[in-house]
Design a protein around this motif. Structure first.
Motif, PDB file in Angstrom:
ATOM      1  N   THR A  99     -14.825  -9.535   3.284  1.00 40.32           N
ATOM      2  CA  THR A  99     -13.888  -8.809   4.136  1.00 40.32           C
ATOM      3  C   THR A  99     -12.500  -8.925   3.530  1.00 40.32           C
ATOM      4  OG1 THR A  99     -15.227  -9.287   6.100  1.00 40.32           O
ATOM      5  CG2 THR A  99     -12.942  -8.605   6.462  1.00 40.32           C
ATOM      6  N   PHE A 100     -11.819  -7.775   3.374  1.00 39.56           N
ATOM      7  CA  PHE A 100     -10.478  -7.725   2.803  1.00 39.56           C
ATOM      8  C   PHE A 100      -9.464  -7.356   3.882  1.00 39.56           C
ATOM      9  CE2 PHE A 100     -11.384  -6.317  -1.897  1.00 39.56           C
ATOM     10  CZ  PHE A 100     -12.129  -7.459  -2.095  1.00 39.56           C
ATOM     11  N   SER A 101      -8.286  -7.963   3.817  1.00 37.11           N
ATOM     12  CA  SER A 101      -7.131  -7.395   4.532  1.00 37.11           C
ATOM     13  C   SER A 101      -6.069  -7.095   3.483  1.00 37.11           C
ATOM     14  CB  SER A 101      -6.588  -8.345   5.601  1.00 37.11           C
ATOM     15  OG  SER A 101      -5.976  -9.475   5.032  1.00 37.11           O
ATOM     16  N   MET A 102      -5.497  -5.900   3.583  1.00 38.66           N
ATOM     17  CA  MET A 102      -4.505  -5.454   2.605  1.00 38.66           C
ATOM     18  C   MET A 102      -3.242  -5.029   3.328  1.00 38.66           C
ATOM     19  SD  MET A 102      -6.821  -3.244  -0.072  1.00 38.66           S
ATOM     20  CE  MET A 102      -7.933  -2.547   1.155  1.00 38.66           C
ATOM     21  N   SER A 103      -2.123  -5.639   2.978  1.00 37.05           N
ATOM     22  CA  SER A 103      -0.854  -5.230   3.574  1.00 37.05           C
ATOM     23  C   SER A 103      -0.457  -3.862   3.046  1.00 37.05           C
ATOM     24  CB  SER A 103       0.240  -6.256   3.248  1.00 37.05           C
ATOM     25  OG  SER A 103       0.510  -6.259   1.854  1.00 37.05           O
ATOM     26  N   GLY A 104       0.401  -3.191   3.789  1.00 41.30           N
ATOM     27  CA  GLY A 104       0.908  -1.905   3.328  1.00 41.30           C
ATOM     28  C   GLY A 104       1.711  -2.036   2.053  1.00 41.30           C
ATOM     29  N   THR A 105       2.432  -3.156   1.903  1.00 43.21           N
ATOM     30  CA  THR A 105       3.220  -3.344   0.685  1.00 43.21           C
ATOM     31  C   THR A 105       2.315  -3.559  -0.522  1.00 43.21           C
ATOM     32  OG1 THR A 105       3.479  -5.721   1.120  1.00 43.21           O
ATOM     33  CG2 THR A 105       5.196  -4.258   1.963  1.00 43.21           C
ATOM     34  N   PHE A 106       1.142  -4.150  -0.314  1.00 41.30           N
ATOM     35  CA  PHE A 106       0.157  -4.255  -1.392  1.00 41.30           C
ATOM     36  C   PHE A 106      -0.326  -2.871  -1.798  1.00 41.30           C
ATOM     37  CE2 PHE A 106      -4.262  -4.095  -2.691  1.00 41.30           C
ATOM     38  CZ  PHE A 106      -4.310  -5.004  -3.733  1.00 41.30           C
ATOM     39  N   ILE A 107      -0.679  -2.056  -0.804  1.00 35.62           N
ATOM     40  CA  ILE A 107      -1.190  -0.708  -1.081  1.00 35.62           C
ATOM     41  C   ILE A 107      -0.152   0.106  -1.844  1.00 35.62           C
ATOM     42  CG2 ILE A 107      -1.872   1.467  -0.024  1.00 35.62           C
ATOM     43  CD1 ILE A 107      -4.057  -0.545   0.162  1.00 35.62           C
ATOM     44  N   GLU A 108       1.103   0.045  -1.408  1.00 31.44           N
ATOM     45  CA  GLU A 108       2.153   0.812  -2.076  1.00 31.44           C
ATOM     46  C   GLU A 108       2.296   0.398  -3.542  1.00 31.44           C
ATOM     47  OE1 GLU A 108       5.941   1.243  -0.182  1.00 31.44           O
ATOM     48  OE2 GLU A 108       5.055   1.177   1.821  1.00 31.44           O
ATOM     49  N   GLN A 109       2.274  -0.905  -3.795  1.00 29.59           N
ATOM     50  CA  GLN A 109       2.420  -1.359  -5.175  1.00 29.59           C
ATOM     51  C   GLN A 109       1.197  -1.014  -6.011  1.00 29.59           C
ATOM     52  OE1 GLN A 109       4.356  -5.130  -6.025  1.00 29.59           O
ATOM     53  NE2 GLN A 109       4.948  -5.331  -3.883  1.00 29.59           N
TER      54      GLN A 109
END
Length: 393
Positions: free
Chosen positions: A78-88
Protein backbone atom coordinates in the motif's frame (compact mmCIF):
# COMPACT_ATOMS: atom_id res chain seq x y z
CA UNK A 1 -8.87 -14.79 13.65
CA UNK A 2 -5.48 -16.28 12.84
CA UNK A 3 -4.99 -19.97 12.12
CA UNK A 4 -2.48 -20.37 14.93
CA UNK A 5 -1.43 -23.99 15.22
CA UNK A 6 -2.13 -24.93 11.58
CA UNK A 7 0.54 -26.24 9.21
CA UNK A 8 1.02 -25.74 5.50
CA UNK A 9 1.48 -28.58 3.00
CA UNK A 10 5.20 -28.70 3.83
CA UNK A 11 4.51 -29.31 7.50
CA UNK A 12 5.74 -25.85 8.56
CA UNK A 13 4.03 -24.38 11.62
CA UNK A 14 1.95 -21.26 10.86
CA UNK A 15 1.53 -18.46 13.37
CA UNK A 16 1.32 -15.23 11.40
CA UNK A 17 -1.04 -15.18 8.40
CA UNK A 18 -0.42 -11.90 6.58
CA UNK A 19 2.12 -9.14 6.05
CA UNK A 20 1.05 -5.59 5.25
CA UNK A 21 3.72 -3.49 3.60
CA UNK A 22 2.87 0.21 3.66
CA UNK A 23 5.23 2.77 2.11
CA UNK A 24 5.29 6.56 2.32
CA UNK A 25 6.28 8.39 -0.88
CA UNK A 26 6.90 12.06 -0.19
CA UNK A 27 9.28 14.81 -1.17
CA UNK A 28 8.96 18.44 -0.01
CA UNK A 29 9.61 21.56 -2.06
CA UNK A 30 12.65 22.69 -0.11
CA UNK A 31 13.27 26.41 0.39
CA UNK A 32 16.21 28.15 -1.21
CA UNK A 33 18.75 29.38 1.39
CA UNK A 34 17.98 33.08 0.99
CA UNK A 35 18.16 36.00 3.43
CA UNK A 36 16.54 39.42 3.56
CA UNK A 37 19.34 41.13 1.65
CA UNK A 38 18.71 38.85 -1.34
CA UNK A 39 15.43 40.70 -2.08
CA UNK A 40 13.84 37.60 -3.60
CA UNK A 41 10.37 37.39 -5.14
CA UNK A 42 7.79 34.80 -4.11
CA UNK A 43 8.74 32.50 -6.96
CA UNK A 44 12.41 32.47 -5.94
CA UNK A 45 11.89 30.82 -2.57
CA UNK A 46 11.81 27.21 -3.78
CA UNK A 47 15.16 25.52 -4.31
CA UNK A 48 14.54 24.15 -7.81
CA UNK A 49 18.04 22.78 -8.41
CA UNK A 50 18.20 20.93 -5.09
CA UNK A 51 14.67 19.54 -5.41
CA UNK A 52 15.41 18.25 -8.91
CA UNK A 53 18.76 16.77 -7.90
CA UNK A 54 17.33 14.90 -4.91
CA UNK A 55 14.23 13.60 -6.67
CA UNK A 56 16.09 12.34 -9.73
CA UNK A 57 18.70 10.60 -7.55
CA UNK A 58 16.13 8.89 -5.34
CA UNK A 59 14.04 7.88 -8.34
CA UNK A 60 16.98 6.07 -9.88
CA UNK A 61 18.21 4.59 -6.58
CA UNK A 62 14.90 3.76 -4.94
CA UNK A 63 11.49 4.54 -6.42
CA UNK A 64 12.00 2.81 -9.79
CA UNK A 65 14.03 -0.28 -8.79
CA UNK A 66 12.02 -0.82 -5.60
CA UNK A 67 8.72 -0.84 -7.48
CA UNK A 68 10.17 -3.18 -10.10
CA UNK A 69 11.35 -5.50 -7.32
CA UNK A 70 7.94 -5.56 -5.61
CA UNK A 71 6.15 -6.36 -8.87
CA UNK A 72 8.63 -9.03 -9.93
CA UNK A 73 8.42 -10.62 -6.47
CA UNK A 74 4.62 -10.62 -6.46
CA UNK A 75 4.49 -8.57 -3.27
CA UNK A 76 1.34 -6.63 -2.52
CA UNK A 77 1.72 -3.29 -0.74
CA UNK A 78 0.00 0.00 0.00
CA UNK A 79 1.38 3.40 -1.06
CA UNK A 80 0.54 6.89 0.13
CA UNK A 81 1.82 9.69 -2.08
CA UNK A 82 1.75 13.36 -1.17
CA UNK A 83 0.73 15.89 -3.78
CA UNK A 84 4.19 17.43 -3.61
CA UNK A 85 5.67 14.02 -4.45
CA UNK A 86 3.36 13.68 -7.45
CA UNK A 87 4.23 17.17 -8.70
CA UNK A 88 7.96 16.51 -8.50
CA UNK A 89 7.60 13.13 -10.18
CA UNK A 90 5.76 14.77 -13.06
CA UNK A 91 8.49 17.43 -13.40
CA UNK A 92 11.63 15.44 -12.74
CA UNK A 93 10.92 11.72 -13.31
CA UNK A 94 7.77 10.77 -15.24
CA UNK A 95 9.16 7.22 -15.41
CA UNK A 96 8.57 6.96 -11.66
CA UNK A 97 4.85 7.59 -12.10
CA UNK A 98 4.70 5.21 -15.06
CA UNK A 99 6.04 2.27 -13.10
CA UNK A 100 3.86 3.05 -10.08
CA UNK A 101 0.86 3.16 -12.41
CA UNK A 102 1.84 -0.27 -13.76
CA UNK A 103 2.02 -1.57 -10.19
CA UNK A 104 -1.42 -0.14 -9.36
CA UNK A 105 -2.95 -1.56 -12.54
CA UNK A 106 -1.53 -4.98 -11.67
CA UNK A 107 -3.88 -5.04 -8.67
CA UNK A 108 -0.99 -5.52 -6.23
CA UNK A 109 -0.82 -1.90 -5.02
CA UNK A 110 -3.39 0.04 -3.00
CA UNK A 111 -3.23 3.84 -2.89
CA UNK A 112 -4.08 5.77 0.29
CA UNK A 113 -5.45 9.20 1.00
CA UNK A 114 -3.41 11.82 2.87
CA UNK A 115 -2.88 15.58 2.97
CA UNK A 116 -1.81 16.95 -0.41
CA UNK A 117 0.88 19.18 1.12
CA UNK A 118 2.05 16.68 3.76
CA UNK A 119 1.05 19.26 6.36
CA UNK A 120 0.19 19.61 10.03
CA UNK A 121 -3.29 20.91 9.15
CA UNK A 122 -5.01 18.12 11.12
CA UNK A 123 -3.86 19.59 14.45
CA UNK A 124 -5.02 23.16 13.91
CA UNK A 125 -7.54 23.67 11.08
CA UNK A 126 -10.15 21.04 10.27
CA UNK A 127 -11.39 22.89 7.18
CA UNK A 128 -7.88 23.23 5.74
CA UNK A 129 -7.18 19.59 6.57
CA UNK A 130 -10.27 18.42 4.71
CA UNK A 131 -9.42 20.63 1.72
CA UNK A 132 -5.95 19.13 1.41
CA UNK A 133 -7.20 15.55 1.75
CA UNK A 134 -9.84 16.16 -0.93
CA UNK A 135 -7.19 17.63 -3.24
CA UNK A 136 -4.93 14.61 -2.80
CA UNK A 137 -7.85 12.24 -3.40
CA UNK A 138 -8.72 14.08 -6.62
CA UNK A 139 -5.09 13.78 -7.73
CA UNK A 140 -5.14 10.00 -7.20
CA UNK A 141 -8.30 9.81 -9.29
CA UNK A 142 -6.98 12.04 -12.08
CA UNK A 143 -3.60 10.33 -12.44
CA UNK A 144 -4.24 6.72 -11.47
CA UNK A 145 -8.03 6.49 -11.83
CA UNK A 146 -8.05 5.35 -8.22
CA UNK A 147 -10.26 6.40 -5.31
CA UNK A 148 -8.56 5.72 -1.94
CA UNK A 149 -10.57 4.13 0.87
CA UNK A 150 -7.68 3.96 3.36
CA UNK A 151 -6.08 6.96 5.01
CA UNK A 152 -2.75 7.89 6.56
CA UNK A 153 -2.13 11.28 8.08
CA UNK A 154 1.12 13.21 7.75
CA UNK A 155 3.88 11.36 9.66
CA UNK A 156 1.20 9.08 11.14
CA UNK A 157 -0.02 11.97 13.31
CA UNK A 158 -3.06 10.46 14.96
CA UNK A 159 -5.72 10.79 17.65
CA UNK A 160 -9.40 9.87 17.97
CA UNK A 161 -10.50 13.17 16.42
CA UNK A 162 -8.32 12.69 13.33
CA UNK A 163 -9.74 9.19 12.91
CA UNK A 164 -13.24 10.63 13.16
CA UNK A 165 -12.48 13.27 10.50
CA UNK A 166 -11.16 10.56 8.19
CA UNK A 167 -14.28 8.46 8.78
CA UNK A 168 -16.49 11.46 8.01
CA UNK A 169 -14.66 11.92 4.70
CA UNK A 170 -15.60 8.39 3.70
CA UNK A 171 -12.44 6.43 4.50
CA UNK A 172 -12.80 2.86 5.79
CA UNK A 173 -9.31 2.40 7.22
CA UNK A 174 -6.66 4.45 9.00
CA UNK A 175 -3.15 3.64 10.22
CA UNK A 176 -1.24 4.84 13.28
CA UNK A 177 1.96 4.18 15.20
CA UNK A 178 2.01 1.27 17.62
CA UNK A 179 3.83 3.18 20.35
CA UNK A 180 5.25 1.42 23.40
CA UNK A 181 2.45 2.78 25.55
CA UNK A 182 -0.27 1.54 23.20
CA UNK A 183 1.42 -1.81 22.56
CA UNK A 184 1.39 -2.62 26.29
CA UNK A 185 -2.32 -3.32 25.94
CA UNK A 186 -2.83 -3.71 22.19
CA UNK A 187 -0.50 -5.76 20.04
CA UNK A 188 0.10 -4.11 16.65
CA UNK A 189 -0.41 -7.51 15.04
CA UNK A 190 -4.21 -7.34 14.97
CA UNK A 191 -7.03 -5.39 13.41
CA UNK A 192 -8.78 -2.84 15.64
CA UNK A 193 -11.44 -0.14 15.36
CA UNK A 194 -11.32 3.47 16.54
CA UNK A 195 -14.17 4.95 18.61
CA UNK A 196 -15.62 6.44 15.40
CA UNK A 197 -15.87 2.95 13.89
CA UNK A 198 -13.12 3.28 11.29
CA UNK A 199 -10.76 0.29 11.01
CA UNK A 200 -7.48 1.03 12.80
CA UNK A 201 -4.14 -0.63 12.08
CA UNK A 202 -1.05 -0.09 14.23
CA UNK A 203 2.50 -0.09 12.93
CA UNK A 204 4.83 -2.72 14.36
CA UNK A 205 7.65 -0.23 14.70
CA UNK A 206 10.28 -2.64 15.99
CA UNK A 207 9.96 -5.04 13.06
CA UNK A 208 9.65 -2.14 10.62
CA UNK A 209 12.76 -0.42 11.96
CA UNK A 210 14.73 -3.65 11.70
CA UNK A 211 14.61 -3.08 7.96
CA UNK A 212 14.48 0.69 7.61
CA UNK A 213 17.13 1.61 10.22
CA UNK A 214 19.07 -1.49 11.27
CA UNK A 215 19.43 -3.53 8.07
CA UNK A 216 22.97 -2.34 7.25
CA UNK A 217 24.06 -1.53 10.82
CA UNK A 218 27.13 -3.72 11.31
CA UNK A 219 27.19 -3.18 15.11
CA UNK A 220 23.60 -4.44 15.50
CA UNK A 221 23.65 -7.74 17.35
CA UNK A 222 21.38 -9.32 14.71
CA UNK A 223 23.50 -8.20 11.76
CA UNK A 224 23.35 -9.41 9.04
CA UNK A 225 19.58 -9.46 8.63
CA UNK A 226 18.91 -12.23 6.14
CA UNK A 227 15.57 -12.93 4.49
CA UNK A 228 15.22 -16.36 6.09
CA UNK A 229 15.96 -14.97 9.57
CA UNK A 230 13.41 -12.17 9.15
CA UNK A 231 10.79 -14.55 7.75
CA UNK A 232 11.22 -16.77 10.82
CA UNK A 233 10.74 -13.77 13.11
CA UNK A 234 7.49 -12.99 11.32
CA UNK A 235 6.35 -16.60 11.34
CA UNK A 236 7.00 -16.89 15.08
CA UNK A 237 5.19 -13.65 15.95
CA UNK A 238 1.78 -14.05 17.59
CA UNK A 239 -1.16 -12.40 15.89
CA UNK A 240 -2.86 -12.14 12.53
CA UNK A 241 -0.98 -9.44 10.60
CA UNK A 242 2.52 -8.01 10.60
CA UNK A 243 2.15 -4.27 9.87
CA UNK A 244 5.42 -3.10 8.34
CA UNK A 245 5.25 0.63 7.59
CA UNK A 246 8.26 2.62 6.38
CA UNK A 247 9.60 5.32 4.06
CA UNK A 248 9.85 4.00 0.51
CA UNK A 249 13.32 5.54 0.30
CA UNK A 250 14.40 2.71 2.62
CA UNK A 251 14.93 0.60 -0.48
CA UNK A 252 17.93 1.90 -2.41
CA UNK A 253 18.42 5.30 -0.75
CA UNK A 254 18.64 4.91 3.03
CA UNK A 255 19.69 1.28 2.54
CA UNK A 256 21.78 1.36 -0.61
CA UNK A 257 21.64 -1.30 -3.30
CA UNK A 258 25.11 -2.46 -2.23
CA UNK A 259 23.75 -3.53 1.17
CA UNK A 260 21.72 -6.27 -0.54
CA UNK A 261 18.36 -4.69 0.30
CA UNK A 262 16.73 -5.60 -3.02
CA UNK A 263 17.90 -9.21 -2.81
CA UNK A 264 16.53 -9.25 0.73
CA UNK A 265 13.05 -8.35 -0.57
CA UNK A 266 13.23 -10.89 -3.40
CA UNK A 267 14.22 -13.74 -1.08
CA UNK A 268 11.80 -12.65 1.64
CA UNK A 269 8.90 -13.17 -0.75
CA UNK A 270 10.01 -16.78 -1.23
CA UNK A 271 10.64 -17.56 2.44
CA UNK A 272 7.30 -16.20 3.66
CA UNK A 273 5.56 -18.27 1.00
CA UNK A 274 7.19 -21.34 2.54
CA UNK A 275 5.56 -20.40 5.84
CA UNK A 276 2.14 -19.94 4.24
CA UNK A 277 2.24 -16.18 4.82
CA UNK A 278 0.74 -13.81 2.24
CA UNK A 279 1.20 -10.10 1.62
CA UNK A 280 -2.07 -8.18 1.53
CA UNK A 281 -3.20 -4.59 1.05
CA UNK A 282 -4.65 -2.57 3.91
CA UNK A 283 -8.19 -2.61 2.54
CA UNK A 284 -8.08 -6.41 2.31
CA UNK A 285 -7.42 -6.94 6.03
CA UNK A 286 -11.06 -6.64 7.12
CA UNK A 287 -12.00 -9.46 4.74
CA UNK A 288 -9.38 -11.72 6.30
CA UNK A 289 -9.46 -10.89 10.01
CA UNK A 290 -11.99 -9.95 12.69
CA UNK A 291 -11.47 -6.84 14.81
CA UNK A 292 -9.67 -7.53 18.09
CA UNK A 293 -11.37 -4.65 19.88
CA UNK A 294 -11.58 -0.87 20.10
CA UNK A 295 -8.51 1.31 20.66
CA UNK A 296 -9.07 4.85 21.92
CA UNK A 297 -6.13 7.25 21.51
CA UNK A 298 -6.84 10.72 22.84
CA UNK A 299 -3.25 11.92 23.13
CA UNK A 300 -1.77 12.91 19.75
CA UNK A 301 0.93 10.52 18.55
CA UNK A 302 3.15 10.19 15.45
CA UNK A 303 5.86 7.89 14.13
CA UNK A 304 8.60 10.53 14.42
CA UNK A 305 11.61 10.31 16.74
CA UNK A 306 11.82 8.31 19.94
CA UNK A 307 9.06 10.32 21.63
CA UNK A 308 6.46 9.44 18.97
CA UNK A 309 4.62 12.74 19.48
CA UNK A 310 4.60 16.24 17.92
CA UNK A 311 7.95 17.32 19.32
CA UNK A 312 9.72 16.71 16.00
CA UNK A 313 7.80 19.78 14.70
CA UNK A 314 6.83 21.71 17.82
CA UNK A 315 9.65 20.83 20.20
CA UNK A 316 11.51 24.15 20.44
CA UNK A 317 10.89 27.90 20.42
CA UNK A 318 11.95 28.34 16.78
CA UNK A 319 9.48 25.74 15.57
CA UNK A 320 6.63 27.17 17.61
CA UNK A 321 7.31 30.68 16.37
CA UNK A 322 7.44 29.49 12.78
CA UNK A 323 4.25 27.44 13.15
CA UNK A 324 2.35 30.28 14.81
CA UNK A 325 3.50 32.70 12.09
CA UNK A 326 2.39 30.21 9.47
CA UNK A 327 -1.11 30.08 10.95
CA UNK A 328 -1.31 33.87 10.91
CA UNK A 329 -0.58 33.77 7.18
CA UNK A 330 -3.80 31.92 6.37
CA UNK A 331 -5.34 35.09 4.91
CA UNK A 332 -2.40 35.56 2.54
CA UNK A 333 -2.97 36.64 -1.05
CA UNK A 334 -0.42 33.93 -1.96
CA UNK A 335 -2.68 31.09 -0.79
CA UNK A 336 -1.08 28.43 -2.97
CA UNK A 337 2.46 29.24 -1.84
CA UNK A 338 1.23 29.40 1.76
CA UNK A 339 0.03 25.81 1.41
CA UNK A 340 3.43 24.65 0.16
CA UNK A 341 4.91 26.39 3.21
CA UNK A 342 2.78 24.09 5.39
CA UNK A 343 4.81 21.02 4.37
CA UNK A 344 5.91 19.49 7.66
CA UNK A 345 9.50 18.88 6.56
CA UNK A 346 10.21 22.62 6.49
CA UNK A 347 9.49 22.86 10.21
CA UNK A 348 11.07 19.47 10.94
CA UNK A 349 14.40 20.87 9.69
CA UNK A 350 14.35 23.28 12.65
CA UNK A 351 14.26 20.45 15.18
CA UNK A 352 17.25 19.79 17.38
CA UNK A 353 15.67 16.59 18.65
CA UNK A 354 16.94 14.34 21.38
CA UNK A 355 20.56 13.13 21.19
CA UNK A 356 19.38 9.73 19.92
CA UNK A 357 17.44 11.42 17.10
CA UNK A 358 20.09 13.94 16.05
CA UNK A 359 21.67 11.80 13.32
CA UNK A 360 18.32 11.31 11.60
CA UNK A 361 17.52 15.03 11.72
CA UNK A 362 20.93 15.96 10.36
CA UNK A 363 20.58 13.43 7.53
CA UNK A 364 17.33 14.96 6.25
CA UNK A 365 18.18 18.64 6.84
CA UNK A 366 19.48 20.17 3.56
CA UNK A 367 20.92 23.12 5.50
CA UNK A 368 22.69 21.02 8.16
CA UNK A 369 21.59 23.52 10.80
CA UNK A 370 18.18 23.97 12.48
CA UNK A 371 18.99 27.67 12.97
CA UNK A 372 19.56 28.24 9.26
CA UNK A 373 16.39 26.32 8.49
CA UNK A 374 14.50 28.72 10.78
CA UNK A 375 16.07 31.81 9.18
CA UNK A 376 15.28 30.72 5.63
CA UNK A 377 11.74 29.68 6.55
CA UNK A 378 10.89 32.93 8.32
CA UNK A 379 12.29 34.96 5.44
CA UNK A 380 10.16 32.98 2.98
CA UNK A 381 7.04 33.52 5.10
CA UNK A 382 7.74 37.22 5.42
CA UNK A 383 8.33 37.52 1.71
CA UNK A 384 5.39 35.53 0.39
CA UNK A 385 2.64 35.19 2.99
CA UNK A 386 1.70 38.79 3.66
CA UNK A 387 -1.88 39.87 3.11
CA UNK A 388 -2.46 42.69 0.66
CA UNK A 389 1.28 42.81 -0.02
CA UNK A 390 2.04 44.03 3.48
CA UNK A 391 4.84 42.44 5.45
CA UNK A 392 3.88 40.69 8.67
CA UNK A 393 5.10 42.59 11.68
Amino acid sequence: MGKIGNKNDRGVQINMENIVFYFELHQPFRLRPLRMQDNATAMDIFWEEKNREIFKRISENAYIPATQTLMESGIKSTFSMSGTFIEQAMKYSPKTLDIIEDYVKSGMCELMGETYFHSLASIWDEEEFEYQVREQTKTMKNIFNYSPVSFRNTELIYNNRIAEMAKNMGFRNIIAEGTDEISKNFSPNYRYVAPSGINLYLRNYSMSDNISFRFSNTVWNEYPLTADKYAKWIQNSPGDIMNLYMDYETFGEHQRKETGIFDFIRYLSKYIEDYGIKTIKIDEIAKEHNARGMVSIEKTISWADTRRDLSAWLGNAMQNEAFNRLKLCSASDNKEIWRYMQTSDLIYYMSMGNPEDFTVHEYFNPYRSPYLAFIYYMFALDNTCSSHNERIE
